[in-house]
Design a protein around this motif. Structure first.
Motif, short mmCIF file in Angstrom:
data_model
loop_
_atom_site.label_atom_id
_atom_site.label_comp_id
_atom_site.label_asym_id
_atom_site.label_seq_id
_atom_site.Cartn_x
_atom_site.Cartn_y
_atom_site.Cartn_z
N VAL A 1 0.84 -1.20 0.00
CA VAL A 1 0.00 0.00 0.00
C VAL A 1 0.88 1.25 0.00
O VAL A 1 1.85 1.34 0.76
CB VAL A 1 -0.92 0.04 1.23
N CYS A 2 0.53 2.20 -0.86
CA CYS A 2 1.17 3.52 -0.87
C CYS A 2 0.15 4.56 -0.42
O CYS A 2 -0.97 4.59 -0.94
CB CYS A 2 1.69 3.87 -2.27
N VAL A 3 0.53 5.40 0.54
CA VAL A 3 -0.38 6.42 1.05
C VAL A 3 0.27 7.79 0.92
O VAL A 3 1.49 7.93 1.02
CB VAL A 3 -0.76 6.15 2.52
N GLY A 4 -0.57 8.80 0.71
CA GLY A 4 -0.08 10.16 0.62
C GLY A 4 0.08 10.80 1.98
O GLY A 4 -0.57 10.40 2.95
N GLY A 5 0.93 11.81 2.05
CA GLY A 5 1.12 12.55 3.28
C GLY A 5 -0.08 13.42 3.59
O GLY A 5 -0.86 13.78 2.70
N SER A 6 -0.22 13.77 4.85
CA SER A 6 -1.36 14.55 5.28
C SER A 6 -1.04 16.04 5.27
O SER A 6 0.11 16.45 5.07
CB SER A 6 -1.76 14.13 6.70
N ALA A 7 -2.07 16.84 5.50
CA ALA A 7 -1.87 18.26 5.75
C ALA A 7 -1.18 18.42 7.10
O ALA A 7 -1.05 17.45 7.85
CB ALA A 7 -3.22 18.97 5.73
N PRO A 8 -0.71 19.62 7.43
CA PRO A 8 -0.01 19.81 8.71
C PRO A 8 -0.83 19.30 9.90
O PRO A 8 -2.02 19.54 10.00
CB PRO A 8 0.18 21.32 8.78
N GLU A 9 -0.17 18.57 10.76
CA GLU A 9 -0.81 18.02 11.96
C GLU A 9 -0.39 18.87 13.16
O GLU A 9 0.76 18.82 13.59
CB GLU A 9 -0.38 16.57 12.17
N LEU B 1 -2.37 19.16 16.30
CA LEU B 1 -2.77 18.70 17.62
C LEU B 1 -2.22 17.32 17.96
O LEU B 1 -1.67 17.12 19.04
CB LEU B 1 -4.31 18.68 17.72
N PHE B 2 -2.39 16.36 17.07
CA PHE B 2 -1.96 14.98 17.33
C PHE B 2 -1.05 14.51 16.21
O PHE B 2 -1.45 13.75 15.33
CB PHE B 2 -3.19 14.06 17.45
N PRO B 3 0.21 14.94 16.21
CA PRO B 3 1.11 14.61 15.11
C PRO B 3 1.44 13.12 15.05
O PRO B 3 1.71 12.48 16.07
CB PRO B 3 2.37 15.44 15.43
N THR B 4 1.38 12.58 13.84
CA THR B 4 1.76 11.18 13.60
C THR B 4 2.97 11.08 12.68
O THR B 4 3.50 9.99 12.49
CB THR B 4 0.60 10.41 12.95
N GLY B 5 3.39 12.21 12.12
CA GLY B 5 4.50 12.20 11.17
C GLY B 5 4.05 12.11 9.74
O GLY B 5 4.87 12.21 8.82
N ALA B 6 2.73 11.93 9.51
CA ALA B 6 2.23 11.79 8.14
C ALA B 6 2.32 13.08 7.35
O ALA B 6 2.16 13.07 6.13
CB ALA B 6 0.79 11.28 8.16
N ASP B 7 2.54 14.21 8.02
CA ASP B 7 2.67 15.48 7.30
C ASP B 7 4.11 15.76 6.88
O ASP B 7 4.39 16.80 6.30
CB ASP B 7 2.15 16.62 8.16
N LYS B 8 4.99 14.82 7.15
CA LYS B 8 6.41 15.01 6.81
C LYS B 8 6.78 14.46 5.44
O LYS B 8 7.83 14.75 4.91
CB LYS B 8 7.31 14.34 7.87
N TYR B 9 5.91 13.61 4.88
CA TYR B 9 6.24 12.99 3.59
C TYR B 9 5.14 13.23 2.56
O TYR B 9 3.98 13.46 2.91
CB TYR B 9 6.49 11.49 3.76
N LYS B 10 5.54 13.16 1.29
CA LYS B 10 4.56 13.23 0.20
C LYS B 10 3.89 11.88 -0.02
O LYS B 10 2.70 11.80 -0.31
CB LYS B 10 5.25 13.66 -1.10
N ILE B 11 4.70 10.81 0.10
CA ILE B 11 4.17 9.46 -0.11
C ILE B 11 5.03 8.47 0.68
O ILE B 11 6.24 8.69 0.85
CB ILE B 11 4.18 9.08 -1.61
#
Length: 269
Positions: A108-116, A118-128
């Protein structure tokens, strides 16, 4: 990220300056002067705020995710990750007493999120980010548990990393002794029989409990495949028609090796 930091700092400075200059309790300024200052400062403040939002970025679009997931770099990393997992499975099939019956791969490939904020998971640090999980199911004779697990340890003595369990692994030797009837369960009296071998994050070997009757824990069926949509989502089940229950009926019991999820491709923002 450094650019974003300085822009945020500038916004805070402008905001503080606005508050200080227009504070109602400032006797040095008339109402008309405070209104003029608000208008003068308001425009650059708005511009800076827009810059902050632009610098922080947005969630990766579906189009971009698909483009990056199908890039030559992603395809190469995906092939290498899958080949490495299949090589490990082939070693288990060739070197151990276990008989390979089913392989399940999810990719599975997932895209990065918008800036986090309140509850950062790190998903806003990458594009994919692309990750792959692989599991293999084997059939075995439940009447030969001691010989089967001891055969796995002998294979580990020979092969090393592809089969990370060997006779230097003390707990694994106690499991063999348990199935030979030399010792009780190493976990203590009254506990269930052993059900897995695990060494760090390398790989986990688990199996049907065969001495606990109807109360024993059995290897579960793999979860249903995710929608198959390469290159963003892949799910392979080989052979597609085989189930864990089929292997149990044919061989008597089931062993499973589970490999750690591998993040094989990441594009950072």
């Amino acid at each position: 990220m450094a650019t974003t930091f300085w822009i945020v700092t500038l916004v805070l400075a402008v905001l503080l300056a606005t508050v200080a200059a227009t504070w109602p309790g400032s006797p040095a300024l008339s109402r008309q002067q405070r209104s003029r200052i608000r208008r003068v400062i308001g425009l650059p403040f708005t511009i800076v705020l827009v810059l902050v939002l632009a610098a922080c970025g947005r969630a990766t679009s579906e189009k971009t995710v698909r483009k990056l997931a199908g890039s030559p770099e992603a395809l190469k990393a995906r092939q290498e990750a899958e080949l490495a997992s299949r090589d490990i499975i082939a070693a288990w099939d060739a070197e151990t007493p276990l008989t390979l019956g089913l392989v399940v791969l999810e990719d599975v490939c997932v895209g990065g999120s918008a800036p986090e904020w309140l509850f950062p998971t790190g998903a806003d640090k990458y594009k994919i980010k692309c990750a792959m999980s692989v599991a293999a199911y084997f059939g075995a004779d439940p009447r030969r548990m001691a010989d089967t697990i001891d055969g796995v340890l002998r294979a580990g003595d020979r092969t090393g990393p592809p089969i990370p369990f060997n006779h230097e692994f003390h707990y694994a030797r106690t499991v063999v002794d348990y199935y030979r009837g030399k010792t009780g369960n190493s976990e203590g009296p009254g506990t269930w029989e052993p059900m897995q071998l695990s060494r760090g994050i390398n790989l986990t070997l688990s199996w049907d409990q065969v001495r606990s009757g109807h109360t024993g824990q059995l290897i579960e069926e793999p979860r249903p495949c995710i929608p198959h949509e390469p290159p963003v989502r892949r799910c392979l089940r080989e052979p597609a028609s085989t189930s864990v229950a089929d292997l149990r009926r044919e061989y008597g019991m089931v062993f499973k090796i589970t490999m750690p999820v591998k993040d094989y491709f990441t594009v950072w923002k």
